[in-house]
Design an enzyme around this catalytic site. Structure first.
Site, PDB file in Angstrom:
ATOM      1  N   GLY A  89      83.071  50.954 -22.267  1.00  0.00           N
ATOM      2  CA  GLY A  89      82.852  50.539 -20.879  1.00  0.00           C
ATOM      3  C   GLY A  89      81.406  50.323 -20.489  1.00  0.00           C
ATOM      4  N   HIS A  96      72.036  54.772 -19.072  1.00  0.00           N
ATOM      5  CA  HIS A  96      72.105  55.379 -17.736  1.00  0.00           C
ATOM      6  C   HIS A  96      73.157  56.472 -17.743  1.00  0.00           C
ATOM      7  CE1 HIS A  96      74.605  51.772 -18.052  1.00  0.00           C
ATOM      8  NE2 HIS A  96      75.497  52.411 -17.318  1.00  0.00           N
TER       9      HIS A  96
HETATM   10  P1  5GP Z   1      78.234  51.002 -17.255  1.00  0.00           P
HETATM   11  O1  5GP Z   1      79.586  50.348 -17.134  1.00  0.00           O
HETATM   12  O2  5GP Z   1      77.263  50.165 -18.060  1.00  0.00           O
HETATM   13  O3  5GP Z   1      78.308  52.429 -17.726  1.00  0.00           O
HETATM   14  O4  5GP Z   1      77.683  51.106 -15.789  1.00  0.00           O
HETATM   15  C1  5GP Z   1      76.898  50.125 -15.195  1.00  0.00           C
HETATM   16  C2  5GP Z   1      76.825  50.462 -13.725  1.00  0.00           C
HETATM   17  O5  5GP Z   1      75.741  49.776 -13.168  1.00  0.00           O
HETATM   18  C3  5GP Z   1      78.082  50.026 -12.943  1.00  0.00           C
HETATM   19  O6  5GP Z   1      78.647  51.163 -12.295  1.00  0.00           O
HETATM   20  C4  5GP Z   1      77.548  48.993 -11.958  1.00  0.00           C
HETATM   21  O7  5GP Z   1      78.176  49.056 -10.706  1.00  0.00           O
HETATM   22  C5  5GP Z   1      76.070  49.323 -11.882  1.00  0.00           C
HETATM   23  N1  5GP Z   1      75.192  48.196 -11.613  1.00  0.00           N
HETATM   24  C6  5GP Z   1      75.208  46.994 -12.236  1.00  0.00           C
HETATM   25  N2  5GP Z   1      74.232  46.184 -11.754  1.00  0.00           N
HETATM   26  C7  5GP Z   1      73.582  46.915 -10.810  1.00  0.00           C
HETATM   27  C8  5GP Z   1      72.474  46.630  -9.953  1.00  0.00           C
HETATM   28  O8  5GP Z   1      71.897  45.549  -9.955  1.00  0.00           O
HETATM   29  N3  5GP Z   1      72.062  47.616  -9.108  1.00  0.00           N
HETATM   30  C9  5GP Z   1      72.691  48.838  -9.072  1.00  0.00           C
HETATM   31  N4  5GP Z   1      72.221  49.731  -8.214  1.00  0.00           N
HETATM   32  N5  5GP Z   1      73.739  49.142  -9.867  1.00  0.00           N
HETATM   33  C10 5GP Z   1      74.183  48.198 -10.718  1.00  0.00           C
END
Ligand code: 5GP
Ligand code: ZN
Length: 110
Positions: A89, A96
């Site tokens: 995911g 992060h």
């Molecule tokens: P992953 O799926 O990679 O673990 O989580 C990525 C997270 O980053 C998602 O929950 C998504 O909503 C968040 N996200 C993606 N682009 C941005 C952005 O431009 N700004 C912020 N604040 N969050 C973001």
């Protein structure tokens, strides 16, 4: 990395709702929260995922960041998630840690 959205947030080239930062990490609200509290903790330096993270000090900084944020918000019950790789995911390839709280959280997750 020039094309990385989280590098741009760390460098303040694009705005975010910063909750906490120090020299090496930043924490900001997720743009698409899945719970009343949904915060992302990132290193300011670009590292793609946990698979590429070798710096043990930075690992400690990231977890310390989680504690700083939860202390600041006064939350004791929360989930911390690191998605590593597309199959798990991960959508943004700048490592992060998610901090999720403020509603009942089922275990195991889907
Ligand atoms: P992953 O799926 O990679 O673990 O989580 C990525 C997270 O980053 C998602 O929950 C998504 O909503 C968040 N996200 C993606 N682009 C941005 C952005 O431009 N700004 C912020 N604040 N969050 C973001
Ligand atoms: Zn990056």
């Amino acid at each position: 990395m020039t094309d990385c959205i989280f590098c741009k947030i760390a460098n303040k080239e694009i705005p975010s709702n910063l909750v906490y930062e120090n020299e090496s990490i930043a924490a900001f609200n997720d743009i698409n929260p899945c719970a009343p509290v949904h915060i992302l903790v990132i290193p300011k330096k670009h590292v793609e995922s946990l698979n590429e993270l070798e710096d043990k000090n930075l690992m400690a900084e990231l977890l310390s960041g989680v504690k700083e944020v939860t202390k600041k918000l006064g939350i004791k019950d929360y989930r911390t998630v690191i998605n590593t790789g597309k199959g798990a995911g991960q959508e943004v390839f700048h490592i992060h840690l998610h901090i999720i709280s403020g509603r009942p959280l089922n275990w195991p997750p889907g």
